[in-house]
Design a protein around this motif. Sequence first.
Motif, PDB file in Angstrom:
ATOM      1  N   UNK A   1      32.233  24.437  38.122  1.00 57.96           N
ATOM      2  CA  UNK A   1      32.055  24.532  39.602  1.00 57.96           C
ATOM      3  C   UNK A   1      33.274  25.170  40.349  1.00 57.96           C
ATOM      4  N   UNK A   2      32.885  26.086  41.241  1.00 59.42           N
ATOM      5  CA  UNK A   2      34.081  26.575  42.018  1.00 59.42           C
ATOM      6  C   UNK A   2      34.665  25.511  42.995  1.00 59.42           C
ATOM      7  N   UNK A   3      33.933  24.459  43.308  1.00 60.09           N
ATOM      8  CA  UNK A   3      34.504  23.194  43.921  1.00 60.09           C
ATOM      9  C   UNK A   3      33.595  22.323  43.486  1.00 60.09           C
ATOM     10  N   UNK A   4      34.113  20.872  43.726  1.00 61.14           N
ATOM     11  CA  UNK A   4      33.406  19.667  43.314  1.00 61.14           C
ATOM     12  C   UNK A   4      34.169  18.642  44.573  1.00 61.14           C
ATOM     13  N   UNK A   5      32.924  18.148  45.015  1.00 55.21           N
ATOM     14  CA  UNK A   5      33.055  17.077  45.998  1.00 55.21           C
ATOM     15  C   UNK A   5      33.966  15.907  45.233  1.00 55.21           C
ATOM     16  N   UNK A   6      33.663  15.715  44.137  1.00 53.86           N
ATOM     17  CA  UNK A   6      34.496  14.623  43.419  1.00 53.86           C
ATOM     18  C   UNK A   6      35.774  14.585  43.163  1.00 53.86           C
ATOM     19  N   UNK A   7      36.138  16.035  43.446  1.00 50.13           N
ATOM     20  CA  UNK A   7      37.708  16.236  43.218  1.00 50.13           C
ATOM     21  C   UNK A   7      38.477  16.299  44.744  1.00 50.13           C
ATOM     22  N   UNK A   8      37.474  16.132  45.645  1.00 54.42           N
ATOM     23  CA  UNK A   8      38.281  16.089  47.035  1.00 54.42           C
ATOM     24  C   UNK A   8      38.929  14.907  47.179  1.00 54.42           C
ATOM     25  N   UNK A   9      39.813  15.008  47.997  1.00 58.33           N
ATOM     26  CA  UNK A   9      40.640  13.704  48.361  1.00 58.33           C
ATOM     27  C   UNK A   9      39.508  12.680  49.327  1.00 58.33           C
ATOM     28  N   UNK A  10      39.977  11.753  49.462  1.00 64.19           N
ATOM     29  CA  UNK A  10      39.068  10.715  50.195  1.00 64.19           C
ATOM     30  C   UNK A  10      38.845  11.018  51.664  1.00 64.19           C
ATOM     31  N   UNK A  11      39.998  11.319  52.197  1.00 60.76           N
ATOM     32  CA  UNK A  11      39.887  11.838  53.491  1.00 60.76           C
ATOM     33  C   UNK A  11      39.061  12.871  53.700  1.00 60.76           C
ATOM     34  N   UNK A  12      39.403  14.042  52.871  1.00 63.00           N
ATOM     35  CA  UNK A  12      38.562  15.213  53.023  1.00 63.00           C
ATOM     36  C   UNK A  12      36.863  14.872  52.596  1.00 63.00           C
ATOM     37  N   UNK A  13      36.691  13.786  51.856  1.00 68.72           N
ATOM     38  CA  UNK A  13      35.239  13.746  51.617  1.00 68.72           C
ATOM     39  C   UNK A  13      34.675  12.981  52.879  1.00 68.72           C
ATOM     40  N   UNK A  14      35.519  12.111  53.452  1.00 68.41           N
ATOM     41  CA  UNK A  14      34.837  11.282  54.812  1.00 68.41           C
ATOM     42  C   UNK A  14      34.899  12.509  55.788  1.00 68.41           C
ATOM     43  N   UNK A  15      35.576  13.297  55.958  1.00 64.83           N
ATOM     44  CA  UNK A  15      35.576  14.230  56.898  1.00 64.83           C
ATOM     45  C   UNK A  15      34.377  15.253  56.730  1.00 64.83           C
ATOM     46  N   UNK A  16      34.081  15.620  55.508  1.00 64.24           N
ATOM     47  CA  UNK A  16      33.027  16.469  55.222  1.00 64.24           C
ATOM     48  C   UNK A  16      31.625  15.898  55.500  1.00 64.24           C
ATOM     49  N   UNK A  17      31.596  14.313  55.010  1.00 58.42           N
ATOM     50  CA  UNK A  17      30.487  13.670  55.294  1.00 58.42           C
ATOM     51  C   UNK A  17      30.405  13.408  56.804  1.00 58.42           C
ATOM     52  N   UNK A  18      31.176  13.260  57.628  1.00 58.75           N
ATOM     53  CA  UNK A  18      30.923  13.220  58.899  1.00 58.75           C
ATOM     54  C   UNK A  18      30.743  14.497  59.621  1.00 58.75           C
ATOM     55  N   UNK A  19      31.041  15.726  59.035  1.00 58.70           N
ATOM     56  CA  UNK A  19      30.561  16.935  59.673  1.00 58.70           C
ATOM     57  C   UNK A  19      29.071  17.033  59.398  1.00 58.70           C
ATOM     58  N   UNK A  20      28.534  16.594  58.124  1.00 57.54           N
ATOM     59  CA  UNK A  20      27.398  16.954  57.562  1.00 57.54           C
ATOM     60  C   UNK A  20      26.445  15.912  58.474  1.00 57.54           C
TER      61      UNK A  20
END
Length: 60
Positions: A28-47
């Motif tokens: 995969x070119x990117x994976x949400x599982x490889x993102x840092x915790x703060x990045x995941x929370x930020x992405x979830x907030x944006x979505x």
Amino acid sequence: MTDPHSHSHGHVPVHSHGPASPHPAQAAPWSILRMALLSRLGAALLVSLGLWAIVLIAMR
């Protein structure tokens, strides 16, 4: 004289696995599982904000 319609184009389907086995995993070119915790929370907030914006616009 040769028949112009009796020629081969060399189209041979190629598969490296059997028909019963699944396709092999692809990188995969990117994976949400490889993102840092703060990045995941930020992405979830944006979505979440984007989805709420759609809901609020639809309710107008």
